[in-house]
Design an enzyme around this catalytic site. Structure first.
Site, PDB file in Angstrom:
ATOM      1  N   ARG A   1      88.013 -27.201   0.909  1.00  0.00           N
ATOM      2  CA  ARG A   1      89.138 -28.152   0.998  1.00  0.00           C
ATOM      3  C   ARG A   1      90.163 -27.735  -0.055  1.00  0.00           C
ATOM      4  O   ARG A   1      89.866 -27.751  -1.247  1.00  0.00           O
ATOM      5  CB  ARG A   1      88.633 -29.573   0.749  1.00  0.00           C
ATOM      6  CG  ARG A   1      89.700 -30.661   0.837  1.00  0.00           C
ATOM      7  CD  ARG A   1      89.054 -32.030   0.616  1.00  0.00           C
ATOM      8  NE  ARG A   1      90.025 -33.115   0.706  1.00  0.00           N
ATOM      9  CZ  ARG A   1      90.764 -33.554  -0.307  1.00  0.00           C
ATOM     10  NH1 ARG A   1      90.639 -33.003  -1.514  1.00  0.00           N
ATOM     11  NH2 ARG A   1      91.619 -34.540  -0.125  1.00  0.00           N
TER      12      ARG A   1
ATOM     13  N   LYS B   1      91.506 -28.342  -9.335  1.00  0.00           N
ATOM     14  CA  LYS B   1      90.915 -29.385 -10.157  1.00  0.00           C
ATOM     15  C   LYS B   1      90.957 -29.029 -11.639  1.00  0.00           C
ATOM     16  O   LYS B   1      91.159 -27.890 -12.039  1.00  0.00           O
ATOM     17  CB  LYS B   1      89.503 -29.707  -9.681  1.00  0.00           C
ATOM     18  CG  LYS B   1      89.529 -30.451  -8.343  1.00  0.00           C
ATOM     19  CD  LYS B   1      88.214 -31.055  -7.931  1.00  0.00           C
ATOM     20  CE  LYS B   1      88.399 -31.920  -6.679  1.00  0.00           C
ATOM     21  NZ  LYS B   1      87.136 -32.490  -6.198  1.00  0.00           N
TER      22      LYS B   1
END
Length: 313
Positions: free
Chosen positions: A282, A243
């Site tokens: 994840r 991210k």
């Protein structure tokens, strides 16, 4: 040649026909490992996801990628057909299902445990019918009433993610005084809707929604205070992989690290999350995070929060 078949003429496979693996029994949620943090592999069947959009945009390439993750040791394969990155364009439910359902069916037939990454109840229901075992919904405060009903009716494990707004508005809604406390309170409000519909505590898995209506500092603060979510009595999923806030941390000469250059930082977050008792992470790169959770479990086994007992607390 994907990992379902051996190339003809190589090793023991000297026949001109490929040797296919036989279908395996479908994996079950109840059989997931409990002695370490789980690793969920990200499979985006999209042209526009922030990290790997377009790489697996066809069913064949997506199935091959999912099988590589599965055989690399992923506990769960999370299949999504609509990008949720900031500014992403919406796709129709029909197109989303055309993307994901053939992939889910093939991976389940190979023996993988699959989750469906969707904000749409109709897609979630179709995915469960195709063999998916978990619903991963990042809709947050905009959850569809039909999704609430489906979770209760299906009894499927449900990943409840915190998000304000949608892909086009969430960046403008990152206004918090106490980000961990407010995220927990807003998740509890959605959880109460699920309870009212008949969902059970053991179905619910919490995701703090890193990057969804949070700025960089708020993402780090959430990771530092993950126990606030754990105190709610549910399993917690951490989804930090590649991210933007990791790219900013790794800035060199004024340039943020590209998504593919963030896997080492992702594995570091995985190890720390595992040490703090996260139920799962994840991630895009399964191998590095699987190594990280195994090391964390060996160094300092952390008791996993037990599934909530029957009855709402």
């Amino acid at each position: 040649m994907d990992s379902l078949a051996a190339a003809p003429g190589t090793g023991p496979a000297t026949s001109p026909l490929p040797v296919l693996r036989k279908p395996r029994p479908a994996a079950a949620f109840k059989d997931l490992p409990t002695d370490r943090t789980l690793v969920m592999g990200i499979l985006n069947v999209t042209p526009d996801s922030f990290s790997d959009g377009g790489r697996h945009a066809t069913a064949d390439s997506a199935v091959a990628a999912g099988l590589r993750m599965y055989y690399a040791g992923a506990d769960i394969i999370d299949v999504g057909g609509e990008s949720t990155r900031p500014g992403a364009a919406e796709v129709s439910v029909e197109e989303e299902q055309q993307r994901v359902l053939p992939v889910i069916e093939a991976l389940v037939k190979a023996g993988a445990l699959v989750s469906i990454d969707t904000t749409h109840a109709a897609t979630a229901e179709a995915a469960l019918a195709a063999g998916a075992a978990i619903i991963n919904d990042v809709s947050g405060l905009t959850i569809e009433p039909a999704m609430v009903e489906l979770v209760a009716r299906s009894e499927a494990p449900y990943i409840l993610t915190h998000r304000r707004g949608d892909a086009n508005t969430m960046d403008s809604l990152a206004d918090y005084t106490d980000v961990a406390g407010e995220v927990a309170a807003e998740l509890a409000g959605i959880r109460d809707k699920l309870y009212a519909a008949g969902a059970t505590p053991e179905q619910i898995i919490l995701d703090p929604g890193l990057g969804f209506a949070k700025n960089e500092a708020q993402n780090w603060e959430l990771l530092q205070n993950i126990e606030v979510l754990q105190a709610m009595g549910h399993r917690v999923l951490v989804a930090a992989s590649r991210k933007r806030f990791l790219g900013s941390l790794l800035t060199v000469a004024g340039k943020a690290a590209a998504p593919a250059e963030r896997d080492a930082a992702t594995a570091a977050v995985t190890a720390i999350s595992a040490l703090r008792g996260a139920w799962a992470v994840r991630v895009h790169d399964v191998s590095s995070s699987l190594d990280a959770v195994k090391v964390a479990a060996r160094i300092a086994p952390v008791p996993r929060p037990a599934a909530p007992a029957a009855g709402h607390s």
